[in-house]
Design a protein around this motif. Structure first.
Motif, PDB file in Angstrom:
ATOM      1  N   ALA A 261      -5.925   7.157  -4.083  1.00  0.00           N
ATOM      2  CA  ALA A 261      -5.364   5.758  -4.131  1.00  0.00           C
ATOM      3  C   ALA A 261      -5.562   4.999  -2.958  1.00  0.00           C
ATOM      4  CB  ALA A 261      -4.002   5.684  -4.918  1.00  0.00           C
ATOM      5  N   LEU A 262      -6.156   5.421  -1.995  1.00  0.00           N
ATOM      6  CA  LEU A 262      -6.299   4.854  -0.635  1.00  0.00           C
ATOM      7  C   LEU A 262      -7.128   3.510  -0.683  1.00  0.00           C
ATOM      8  CD1 LEU A 262      -5.086   5.124   2.309  1.00  0.00           C
ATOM      9  CD2 LEU A 262      -7.083   6.565   2.681  1.00  0.00           C
ATOM     10  N   MET A 263      -7.959   3.559  -1.585  1.00  0.00           N
ATOM     11  CA  MET A 263      -8.718   1.939  -1.273  1.00  0.00           C
ATOM     12  C   MET A 263      -7.991   0.892  -2.095  1.00  0.00           C
ATOM     13  SD  MET A 263     -11.128   2.094   0.525  1.00  0.00           S
ATOM     14  CE  MET A 263     -11.494   3.147   1.954  1.00  0.00           C
ATOM     15  N   ALA A 264      -7.362   1.584  -3.133  1.00  0.00           N
ATOM     16  CA  ALA A 264      -6.341   0.523  -4.101  1.00  0.00           C
ATOM     17  C   ALA A 264      -5.391   0.106  -3.094  1.00  0.00           C
ATOM     18  CB  ALA A 264      -5.870   1.218  -5.059  1.00  0.00           C
ATOM     19  N   ALA A 265      -4.671   0.907  -2.365  1.00  0.00           N
ATOM     20  CA  ALA A 265      -3.788   0.727  -1.347  1.00  0.00           C
ATOM     21  C   ALA A 265      -4.251  -0.087  -0.279  1.00  0.00           C
ATOM     22  CB  ALA A 265      -3.213   2.021  -0.526  1.00  0.00           C
ATOM     23  N   CYS A 266      -5.214  -0.295   0.186  1.00  0.00           N
ATOM     24  CA  CYS A 266      -5.993  -1.236   1.227  1.00  0.00           C
ATOM     25  C   CYS A 266      -6.291  -2.382   0.555  1.00  0.00           C
ATOM     26  CB  CYS A 266      -7.084  -0.541   1.871  1.00  0.00           C
ATOM     27  SG  CYS A 266      -6.835   0.803   2.976  1.00  0.00           S
TER      28      CYS A 266
ATOM     29  N   PRO B   7       0.729  -1.084   0.016  1.00  0.00           N
ATOM     30  CA  PRO B   7      -0.067  -0.160   0.180  1.00  0.00           C
ATOM     31  C   PRO B   7       0.762   1.354  -0.048  1.00  0.00           C
ATOM     32  CG  PRO B   7      -0.167  -1.189   1.899  1.00  0.00           C
ATOM     33  CD  PRO B   7       0.255  -2.242   1.116  1.00  0.00           C
ATOM     34  N   ILE B   8       1.973   1.193   0.588  1.00  0.00           N
ATOM     35  CA  ILE B   8       2.608   2.475   0.746  1.00  0.00           C
ATOM     36  C   ILE B   8       3.408   2.880  -0.659  1.00  0.00           C
ATOM     37  CG2 ILE B   8       4.923   3.458   1.836  1.00  0.00           C
ATOM     38  CD1 ILE B   8       3.842   2.228   4.200  1.00  0.00           C
ATOM     39  N   LEU B   9       4.100   1.761  -1.194  1.00  0.00           N
ATOM     40  CA  LEU B   9       4.254   1.864  -2.527  1.00  0.00           C
ATOM     41  C   LEU B   9       3.251   2.290  -3.563  1.00  0.00           C
ATOM     42  CD1 LEU B   9       6.674  -1.445  -3.041  1.00  0.00           C
ATOM     43  CD2 LEU B   9       7.336   0.927  -3.338  1.00  0.00           C
ATOM     44  N   CYS B  10       2.143   1.948  -3.306  1.00  0.00           N
ATOM     45  CA  CYS B  10       0.791   2.525  -4.152  1.00  0.00           C
ATOM     46  C   CYS B  10       0.697   3.980  -3.930  1.00  0.00           C
ATOM     47  CB  CYS B  10      -0.355   1.727  -3.953  1.00  0.00           C
ATOM     48  SG  CYS B  10      -1.798   2.233  -4.632  1.00  0.00           S
ATOM     49  N   LEU B  11       0.850   4.182  -2.787  1.00  0.00           N
ATOM     50  CA  LEU B  11       0.370   5.721  -2.233  1.00  0.00           C
ATOM     51  C   LEU B  11       1.678   6.635  -2.665  1.00  0.00           C
ATOM     52  CD1 LEU B  11      -0.807   5.082   1.222  1.00  0.00           C
ATOM     53  CD2 LEU B  11      -2.346   5.601  -0.693  1.00  0.00           C
ATOM     54  N   ALA B  12       3.027   6.252  -2.695  1.00  0.00           N
ATOM     55  CA  ALA B  12       4.089   6.882  -3.033  1.00  0.00           C
ATOM     56  C   ALA B  12       4.050   7.097  -4.591  1.00  0.00           C
ATOM     57  CB  ALA B  12       5.460   6.045  -2.520  1.00  0.00           C
TER      58      ALA B  12
ATOM     59  N   GLN C 250       1.612   0.545 -10.389  1.00  0.00           N
ATOM     60  CA  GLN C 250       0.698   0.779 -11.485  1.00  0.00           C
ATOM     61  C   GLN C 250      -0.453   1.405 -11.054  1.00  0.00           C
ATOM     62  OE1 GLN C 250       1.595   0.264 -15.125  1.00  0.00           O
ATOM     63  NE2 GLN C 250       3.454   0.289 -14.207  1.00  0.00           N
ATOM     64  N   CYS C 251      -1.121   0.864 -10.160  1.00  0.00           N
ATOM     65  CA  CYS C 251      -2.480   1.380  -9.787  1.00  0.00           C
ATOM     66  C   CYS C 251      -2.236   2.745  -9.096  1.00  0.00           C
ATOM     67  CB  CYS C 251      -3.016   0.581  -8.703  1.00  0.00           C
ATOM     68  SG  CYS C 251      -3.412  -1.164  -9.561  1.00  0.00           S
ATOM     69  N   GLY C 252      -1.472   2.850  -8.304  1.00  0.00           N
ATOM     70  CA  GLY C 252      -1.165   4.167  -7.854  1.00  0.00           C
ATOM     71  C   GLY C 252      -0.910   5.315  -8.716  1.00  0.00           C
ATOM     72  N   ALA C 253      -0.004   4.968  -9.954  1.00  0.00           N
ATOM     73  CA  ALA C 253       0.370   5.806 -10.696  1.00  0.00           C
ATOM     74  C   ALA C 253      -0.781   6.122 -11.755  1.00  0.00           C
ATOM     75  CB  ALA C 253       1.420   5.400 -11.695  1.00  0.00           C
ATOM     76  N   LEU C 254      -1.603   5.066 -12.155  1.00  0.00           N
ATOM     77  CA  LEU C 254      -2.901   5.125 -12.852  1.00  0.00           C
ATOM     78  C   LEU C 254      -4.126   6.211 -12.441  1.00  0.00           C
ATOM     79  CD1 LEU C 254      -3.944   1.714 -14.455  1.00  0.00           C
ATOM     80  CD2 LEU C 254      -3.845   4.078 -15.609  1.00  0.00           C
ATOM     81  N   LEU C 255      -4.122   5.656 -10.996  1.00  0.00           N
ATOM     82  CA  LEU C 255      -5.149   6.871 -10.461  1.00  0.00           C
ATOM     83  C   LEU C 255      -4.718   8.035 -10.270  1.00  0.00           C
ATOM     84  CD1 LEU C 255      -6.162   4.103  -7.726  1.00  0.00           C
ATOM     85  CD2 LEU C 255      -7.629   4.788  -9.552  1.00  0.00           C
ATOM     86  N   ALA C 256      -3.464   8.518 -10.661  1.00  0.00           N
ATOM     87  CA  ALA C 256      -2.937   9.937 -10.627  1.00  0.00           C
ATOM     88  C   ALA C 256      -2.848  10.373 -12.211  1.00  0.00           C
ATOM     89  CB  ALA C 256      -2.145  10.111  -9.777  1.00  0.00           C
ATOM     90  N   GLU C 257      -3.616   9.634 -13.041  1.00  0.00           N
ATOM     91  CA  GLU C 257      -3.410  10.022 -14.449  1.00  0.00           C
ATOM     92  C   GLU C 257      -1.774  10.235 -14.914  1.00  0.00           C
ATOM     93  OE1 GLU C 257      -6.319  10.429 -15.869  1.00  0.00           O
ATOM     94  OE2 GLU C 257      -7.672  10.907 -14.210  1.00  0.00           O
ATOM     95  N   ALA C 258      -1.212   8.932 -14.687  1.00  0.00           N
ATOM     96  CA  ALA C 258       0.421   9.077 -15.078  1.00  0.00           C
ATOM     97  C   ALA C 258       0.197   8.884 -16.778  1.00  0.00           C
ATOM     98  CB  ALA C 258       0.939   7.935 -14.473  1.00  0.00           C
ATOM     99  N   ASP C 259       1.404   9.540 -17.003  1.00  0.00           N
ATOM    100  CA  ASP C 259       1.304   9.175 -18.622  1.00  0.00           C
ATOM    101  C   ASP C 259       2.100   7.910 -18.891  1.00  0.00           C
ATOM    102  OD1 ASP C 259       4.264   9.823 -18.623  1.00  0.00           O
ATOM    103  OD2 ASP C 259       3.899  11.776 -19.034  1.00  0.00           O
TER     104      ASP C 259
END
Lengths: 296, 296
Positions: B66-71, B49-54, B192-201
């Motif tokens: 991204a908190l729900m993805a992290a959990c 989860p911390i990698l996701c949020l980071a 991937q999920c953390g970045a996707l949810l923040a609209e990463a390119d």
């Protein structure tokens, strides 16, 4: 007169073909795929997916739109059977006339095959191509309904209650609560998802919920009756096991005749709930009767 | 200088509080909930989860999104530990300094608690309120990524390979394939999920994938090293077990020094992949180093 046998055959074939295709496109390890396929393609009756597709039809939708939901429901049902059959749970050796997954493979593989089917169900639900973002929201809703029905507030809690009831005599109300969770929740989800994907309105969803609750319970009463007077060769599994294991069942609590009357009453209520539906609900009507008249 | 300890403490607290709240709002059976909570709140490091949020922060997103993805990722990780610890799998008695789930409860409850956590992960992913239907499509994508990473083409296949490798000597390439699936796939999905949810390119997603692959493998090499020279009291589990069980590990194949060098090289490659990111990627950089320097 509606030809249910033909309908069930046709729909099973569609579901089976789709499941085969999904398995082909999601291959990785040889052993895990063999185990998955062994249980998923073991000749199940496909009741949940067919109920899902029939609900779509009943509200004038195209069953193709609900096909992935139907397949996901069968995957979840199959995973639950694999795990329920494990030595630590019901310790069943035979299922649908074949050795259970942990007997045919081994316990570790059976646990992982169940896990994989559960995971794959959500994968395919999240992979349906959608034409617009509104449909995406609908698929999220389907995932949520199925996850709640299959999870610790639904099917899993039903299995916990079932295990806890071993060796204890339940009353009818406890027995009903247990079955409502263990089998009823996923059956209800099957109808809800099928209807939702066909844009059913609130009233229709409500009627289908009543239908689902009644046939779900009737299904279990019929299962209990089959365990008393079914033919083990037709059923592909042993009968008389409930009595042997001193399980609380409808026949043991109400007697055989009263159990049959109870099942009839439930089916009558299920049919009543469909009164406002037109002839597109014929498959659902025929299935209600089939559920208590089936021989396996 | 970036304060990683403070960052990890803060983020763990956020993840723990959110997990506690989710458990409170999804209660049904007492026993299954106790078992779920026992394993989920057993003091895990919350690395996924911390990698996701980071990852969300690294691409200038709001980690709250991204908190729900992290959990969900932590739920899936915990379920995999519960099932891996079962007698039919690794038969581990101790995890994070406490009896494993099937020891503290029983095998049936542990199997079902794992099933419930896996199911709950998808429930919470499908239950995030969204402001527009475009976000719904994004959450479907997250569900798909996580399901593929956790399923029979990812983590589950990794566990199958791990079981199959017992008593056999693997070469380094087989060992890497196994770990890439068993731990790497979910770590990659976390980023991937953390970045996707923040609209990463696309470019950002590509760099984060390289980062993930390298730290994922480094994480496993570090685990193998800890099993040789870690402190069992700090780790909350026994050490020396890999040698005892004749498991193929990096130290057993490459030697201890070469394994440490290999881990360093992987971390170097992970840091290189982040070169185009600004100081918002500091947490990811610090975590890469932490992964091989950690004591538990």
């Amino acid at each position: 007169m509606f030809d249910l046998k033909n309908y069930l055959n046709h729909k099973s074939r569609v579901v089976n073909d789709t499941l085969e295709n999904i398995l082909l496109s999601t291959q990785q390890g040889e052993t895990i795929n063999k185990a998955l396929k062994y249980s998923l393609m073991a000749g199940g009756k496909r009741i949940r997916p067919i109920l899902c597709l029939a609900a779509t039809e009943a509200v004038d939708g195209n069953p193709k739109d609900a096909l992935m939901a139907a397949c996901a429901l069968e995957m979840i049902h199959t995973y639950s059977l694999i795990h329920d059959d494990l030595p630590a749970m019901d310790d069943d050796k035979l299922r649908r006339g074949k050795p259970t997954c942990h007997v045919a493979f081994d316990e570790a593989t059976a646990i992982l095959a169940g896990d994989a089917l559960l995971t794959m169900a959500f994968e395919i639900l999240a992979s349906v191509p959608f034409e617009n973002n509104g449909q995406a929201a609908k698929w999220l809703q389907v995932i949520r309904i199925i996850a709640i029905a299959a999870g610790s507030r639904g099917m899993i809690q039903g299995q916990m209650l079932d295990i806890a009831s071993e060796g204890r005599r339940l009353n009818v109300s406890d027995l009903e609560s247990m079955h409502t969770l263990k089998t009823g929740a996923l059956i209800e989800a099957s109808l809800q998802c099928g209807a939702l994907l066909a844009e059913a309105d609130k009233a229709q969803l409500g009627f289908l919920k009543t239908y689902a609750r009644n046939i779900g319970l009737a299904f279990q009463v019929a299962d209990d009756i089959l365990n008393v007077e079914g033919n083990p060769e037709v059923m592909g599994k042993a009968v008389g096991t409930d009595k042997l294991n001193k399980k609380s069942t409808y026949p043991s609590l109400l007697g055989l005749d009263a159990s049959k009357q109870f099942a009839q009453k439930l089916i009558h209520q299920a049919l009543q709930a469909l009164e406002t539906f037109d002839n597109k609900a014929e498959p659902l009507r025929a299935m209600a009767t089939y559920i208590i008249e089936r021989k396996r």
